[in-house]
Scaffold this motif. Structure first.
Motif, PDB file in Angstrom:
ATOM      1  N   LEU A   1       1.058  -0.944  -0.168  1.00  0.00           N
ATOM      2  CA  LEU A   1       0.159  -0.497   0.250  1.00  0.00           C
ATOM      3  C   LEU A   1       0.898   1.476   0.133  1.00  0.00           C
ATOM      4  O   LEU A   1       0.446   2.406  -0.603  1.00  0.00           O
ATOM      5  CB  LEU A   1      -0.800   0.163   1.166  1.00  0.00           C
ATOM      6  CG  LEU A   1      -1.373   1.151   1.063  1.00  0.00           C
ATOM      7  CD1 LEU A   1      -2.112   1.476   0.399  1.00  0.00           C
ATOM      8  CD2 LEU A   1      -2.163   1.424   3.232  1.00  0.00           C
ATOM      9  N   THR A   2       1.570   1.465   1.113  1.00  0.00           N
ATOM     10  CA  THR A   2       2.706   2.688   1.515  1.00  0.00           C
ATOM     11  C   THR A   2       3.112   2.403  -0.526  1.00  0.00           C
ATOM     12  O   THR A   2       3.360   3.873  -0.596  1.00  0.00           O
ATOM     13  CB  THR A   2       3.491   2.032   2.523  1.00  0.00           C
ATOM     14  OG1 THR A   2       4.159   1.244   2.414  1.00  0.00           O
ATOM     15  CG2 THR A   2       3.028   2.515   3.496  1.00  0.00           C
ATOM     16  N   ASP A   3       3.769   1.741  -1.047  1.00  0.00           N
ATOM     17  CA  ASP A   3       5.072   2.102  -2.240  1.00  0.00           C
ATOM     18  C   ASP A   3       3.911   3.252  -3.187  1.00  0.00           C
ATOM     19  O   ASP A   3       4.505   3.995  -3.263  1.00  0.00           O
ATOM     20  CB  ASP A   3       5.501   1.554  -2.854  1.00  0.00           C
ATOM     21  CG  ASP A   3       6.930  -0.014  -2.061  1.00  0.00           C
ATOM     22  OD1 ASP A   3       6.804   1.151  -1.401  1.00  0.00           O
ATOM     23  OD2 ASP A   3       7.066  -0.504  -1.975  1.00  0.00           O
ATOM     24  N   PRO A   4       2.928   2.397  -3.922  1.00  0.00           N
ATOM     25  CA  PRO A   4       2.388   3.068  -4.864  1.00  0.00           C
ATOM     26  C   PRO A   4       1.465   4.256  -4.481  1.00  0.00           C
ATOM     27  O   PRO A   4       1.317   5.672  -5.020  1.00  0.00           O
ATOM     28  CB  PRO A   4       1.141   2.472  -4.931  1.00  0.00           C
ATOM     29  CG  PRO A   4       0.837   1.128  -4.326  1.00  0.00           C
ATOM     30  CD  PRO A   4       2.244   0.587  -3.455  1.00  0.00           C
ATOM     31  N   LEU A   5       1.517   4.333  -2.920  1.00  0.00           N
ATOM     32  CA  LEU A   5       0.094   5.264  -2.422  1.00  0.00           C
ATOM     33  C   LEU A   5       1.295   7.110  -2.450  1.00  0.00           C
ATOM     34  O   LEU A   5       1.075   7.863  -2.909  1.00  0.00           O
ATOM     35  CB  LEU A   5       0.326   4.901  -0.703  1.00  0.00           C
ATOM     36  CG  LEU A   5      -0.882   5.882  -0.520  1.00  0.00           C
ATOM     37  CD1 LEU A   5      -2.162   7.194  -1.160  1.00  0.00           C
ATOM     38  CD2 LEU A   5      -1.628   6.214   0.878  1.00  0.00           C
ATOM     39  N   SER A   6       2.397   6.063  -1.643  1.00  0.00           N
ATOM     40  CA  SER A   6       3.700   7.520  -1.745  1.00  0.00           C
ATOM     41  C   SER A   6       3.938   8.245  -2.654  1.00  0.00           C
ATOM     42  O   SER A   6       4.246   9.375  -3.135  1.00  0.00           O
ATOM     43  CB  SER A   6       4.961   6.595  -0.705  1.00  0.00           C
ATOM     44  OG  SER A   6       5.670   5.658  -1.628  1.00  0.00           O
ATOM     45  N   ARG A   7       3.794   6.894  -4.220  1.00  0.00           N
ATOM     46  CA  ARG A   7       4.853   7.443  -5.584  1.00  0.00           C
ATOM     47  C   ARG A   7       2.685   8.461  -5.796  1.00  0.00           C
ATOM     48  O   ARG A   7       3.308   9.219  -6.576  1.00  0.00           O
ATOM     49  CB  ARG A   7       4.314   6.587  -6.654  1.00  0.00           C
ATOM     50  CG  ARG A   7       5.255   5.711  -6.357  1.00  0.00           C
ATOM     51  CD  ARG A   7       6.010   5.091  -7.198  1.00  0.00           C
ATOM     52  NE  ARG A   7       5.093   3.791  -7.805  1.00  0.00           N
ATOM     53  CZ  ARG A   7       4.816   2.475  -6.958  1.00  0.00           C
ATOM     54  NH1 ARG A   7       6.055   2.040  -5.974  1.00  0.00           N
ATOM     55  NH2 ARG A   7       3.577   1.689  -7.653  1.00  0.00           N
ATOM     56  N   ILE A   8       2.127   7.953  -5.637  1.00  0.00           N
ATOM     57  CA  ILE A   8       1.043   9.486  -5.808  1.00  0.00           C
ATOM     58  C   ILE A   8       0.933  10.642  -5.787  1.00  0.00           C
ATOM     59  O   ILE A   8       1.126  11.253  -6.091  1.00  0.00           O
ATOM     60  CB  ILE A   8      -0.424   8.414  -6.241  1.00  0.00           C
ATOM     61  CG1 ILE A   8      -0.892   6.564  -6.667  1.00  0.00           C
ATOM     62  CG2 ILE A   8      -1.660   8.978  -6.005  1.00  0.00           C
ATOM     63  CD1 ILE A   8      -1.437   6.424  -6.235  1.00  0.00           C
ATOM     64  N   LEU A   9       1.040  10.716  -4.038  1.00  0.00           N
ATOM     65  CA  LEU A   9       1.723  11.893  -3.029  1.00  0.00           C
ATOM     66  C   LEU A   9       2.639  12.132  -3.610  1.00  0.00           C
ATOM     67  O   LEU A   9       2.342  13.396  -3.485  1.00  0.00           O
ATOM     68  CB  LEU A   9       1.197  11.551  -1.793  1.00  0.00           C
ATOM     69  CG  LEU A   9       0.503  10.601  -0.686  1.00  0.00           C
ATOM     70  CD1 LEU A   9       0.662  10.443   0.649  1.00  0.00           C
ATOM     71  CD2 LEU A   9      -1.184  11.756  -1.131  1.00  0.00           C
ATOM     72  N   LYS A  10       3.670  11.965  -4.021  1.00  0.00           N
ATOM     73  CA  LYS A  10       4.398  12.723  -3.985  1.00  0.00           C
ATOM     74  C   LYS A  10       4.159  13.609  -6.207  1.00  0.00           C
ATOM     75  O   LYS A  10       4.473  14.553  -6.332  1.00  0.00           O
ATOM     76  CB  LYS A  10       6.191  11.750  -4.365  1.00  0.00           C
ATOM     77  CG  LYS A  10       6.516  11.405  -3.220  1.00  0.00           C
ATOM     78  CD  LYS A  10       7.528  10.123  -3.193  1.00  0.00           C
ATOM     79  CE  LYS A  10       7.903  10.143  -1.421  1.00  0.00           C
ATOM     80  NZ  LYS A  10       9.341   9.220  -1.825  1.00  0.00           N
ATOM     81  N   ARG A  11       3.749  12.555  -6.779  1.00  0.00           N
ATOM     82  CA  ARG A  11       3.370  12.839  -8.422  1.00  0.00           C
ATOM     83  C   ARG A  11       2.568  14.202  -7.686  1.00  0.00           C
ATOM     84  O   ARG A  11       1.985  14.765  -8.670  1.00  0.00           O
ATOM     85  CB  ARG A  11       2.397  11.965  -8.843  1.00  0.00           C
ATOM     86  CG  ARG A  11       2.140  12.235 -10.230  1.00  0.00           C
ATOM     87  CD  ARG A  11       1.737  11.263 -10.632  1.00  0.00           C
ATOM     88  NE  ARG A  11       0.515  10.723 -10.374  1.00  0.00           N
ATOM     89  CZ  ARG A  11      -0.257   9.629 -10.729  1.00  0.00           C
ATOM     90  NH1 ARG A  11       0.380   8.563 -11.317  1.00  0.00           N
ATOM     91  NH2 ARG A  11      -1.078   9.611 -10.501  1.00  0.00           N
ATOM     92  N   GLU A  12       1.735  13.761  -7.084  1.00  0.00           N
ATOM     93  CA  GLU A  12       0.131  15.062  -6.534  1.00  0.00           C
ATOM     94  C   GLU A  12       1.091  16.649  -6.376  1.00  0.00           C
ATOM     95  O   GLU A  12       0.472  17.245  -5.849  1.00  0.00           O
ATOM     96  CB  GLU A  12      -0.355  14.754  -5.237  1.00  0.00           C
ATOM     97  CG  GLU A  12      -1.420  13.792  -6.318  1.00  0.00           C
ATOM     98  CD  GLU A  12      -2.151  14.091  -6.669  1.00  0.00           C
ATOM     99  OE1 GLU A  12      -2.677  15.393  -6.954  1.00  0.00           O
ATOM    100  OE2 GLU A  12      -2.681  13.843  -7.962  1.00  0.00           O
ATOM    101  N   GLY A  13       3.080  16.299  -5.539  1.00  0.00           N
ATOM    102  CA  GLY A  13       3.485  17.193  -5.331  1.00  0.00           C
ATOM    103  C   GLY A  13       3.937  17.344  -3.804  1.00  0.00           C
ATOM    104  O   GLY A  13       4.524  18.532  -3.390  1.00  0.00           O
ATOM    105  N   TYR A  14       3.193  16.763  -2.879  1.00  0.00           N
ATOM    106  CA  TYR A  14       3.383  16.459  -1.556  1.00  0.00           C
ATOM    107  C   TYR A  14       4.898  16.040  -1.266  1.00  0.00           C
ATOM    108  O   TYR A  14       5.869  14.809  -2.034  1.00  0.00           O
ATOM    109  CB  TYR A  14       2.615  15.630  -1.104  1.00  0.00           C
ATOM    110  CG  TYR A  14       1.024  16.482  -1.089  1.00  0.00           C
ATOM    111  CD1 TYR A  14       0.440  17.905  -0.452  1.00  0.00           C
ATOM    112  CD2 TYR A  14       0.302  15.223  -1.946  1.00  0.00           C
ATOM    113  CE1 TYR A  14      -0.370  18.330  -1.188  1.00  0.00           C
ATOM    114  CE2 TYR A  14      -1.162  15.725  -1.842  1.00  0.00           C
ATOM    115  CZ  TYR A  14      -1.599  17.027  -1.548  1.00  0.00           C
ATOM    116  OH  TYR A  14      -2.725  17.723  -1.800  1.00  0.00           O
ATOM    117  N   GLN A  15       5.727  16.112  -0.274  1.00  0.00           N
ATOM    118  CA  GLN A  15       6.526  15.371   0.235  1.00  0.00           C
ATOM    119  C   GLN A  15       6.097  14.163   1.343  1.00  0.00           C
ATOM    120  O   GLN A  15       6.027  15.101   2.132  1.00  0.00           O
ATOM    121  CB  GLN A  15       7.735  16.383   1.106  1.00  0.00           C
ATOM    122  CG  GLN A  15       8.088  17.487  -0.390  1.00  0.00           C
ATOM    123  CD  GLN A  15       9.292  18.478   0.690  1.00  0.00           C
ATOM    124  OE1 GLN A  15      10.262  18.189   1.835  1.00  0.00           O
ATOM    125  NE2 GLN A  15       8.893  20.038  -0.095  1.00  0.00           N
TER     126      GLN A  15
END
Length: 231
Positions: A12-26
């Protein structure tokens, strides 16, 4: 915007972190409740996304510890716990929002945006605490009971503040130790008892109503009538 994601499901964390980073979040990701707790307390995050069930320390405990220290960082729970009682427990612990697994990523991103749109809050806004006839000025490590002024050490102030934020609730030895020394530190077995005894001597003078009550074998309760013997 900085987000801390604490969940032990790597899938869960791998794809979720990638999506959040793609949205501009650190995004910082950890998979352990103890490490997550340390980062949440020491870091400067705009949002915490916490799984409820974590190794070593639950998301619920992390949230409770943050709120007990006056930290107002928004918390979004991700959990498979879906009963009304579970949701109430999460919100009572100080969570701002609650998302049941499995969830749609679009909904999670919408909730993240909503939480981050909230106006910024000031950390530790309540520096003056009052329970019954006792008042604590946390910033200056001073208490007052009636007309009596009481000077406190840093640890005594921390302990008293924790008690006063949860009046008449059972606080276990483990909860208090985590609050005073952190989960990574292991004080001696008598350290907490000694700290409570020192605080009692200062806030409970002769003829004053006792405020700290020992719940034998479990912990302590502050304020009101005690139901167990003194340590």
């Amino acid at each position: 915007m900085q987000i801390l994601l604490v969940d032990d499901e790597v899938e869960l964390t791998d794809p979720l972190s990638r999506i959040l980073k793609r949205e501009g979040y650190q995004v910082d990701v950890v998979h352990d409740g103890l490490e997550g707790s340390q980062l949440a307390i020491r870091g400067q995050y705009d949002l915490l996304i916490l799984d409820w069930m974590l190794p070593h320390k639950s998301g619920l405990e992390i949230c409770q510890q943050l709120r007990a220290q006056g930290k107002l960082t928004p918390v979004l729970f991700l959990t498979a716990k879906d009963t009304v009682d579970d949701r109430v427990a999460g919100l009572d612990a100080g969570a701002d929002d609650y998302l049941i697994k499995p969830f749609e990523l679009r909904e999670l991103l919408a909730r993240v945006r909503a939480l981050l749109r909230r106006p910024p809050t000031i950390e530790n806004p309540v520096q003056l605490l009052r329970v019954e006839d006792l008042e604590l000025d946390l910033e200056n490590q001073l208490a007052q009971r009636g007309t009596r002024k009481i000077e406190l050490s840093e640890k005594e102030s921390q302990l008293l503040a924790y008690f006063m934020r949860y009046p008449r609730q059972l606080l276990t030895h483990e909860q208090i130790q985590d609050q005073l020394w952190g989960s990574g530190e292991k004080p001696s077995s008598n350290a907490l008892v000694a700290q409570v005894r020192l605080l009692r001597r200062k806030i409970e003078a002769e003829h004053e109503t006792p405020l700290i009550h020992t719940v034998y074998g479990k912990g302590y309760r502050f304020g009101g009538e005690g139901d167990a013997e003194e340590a």
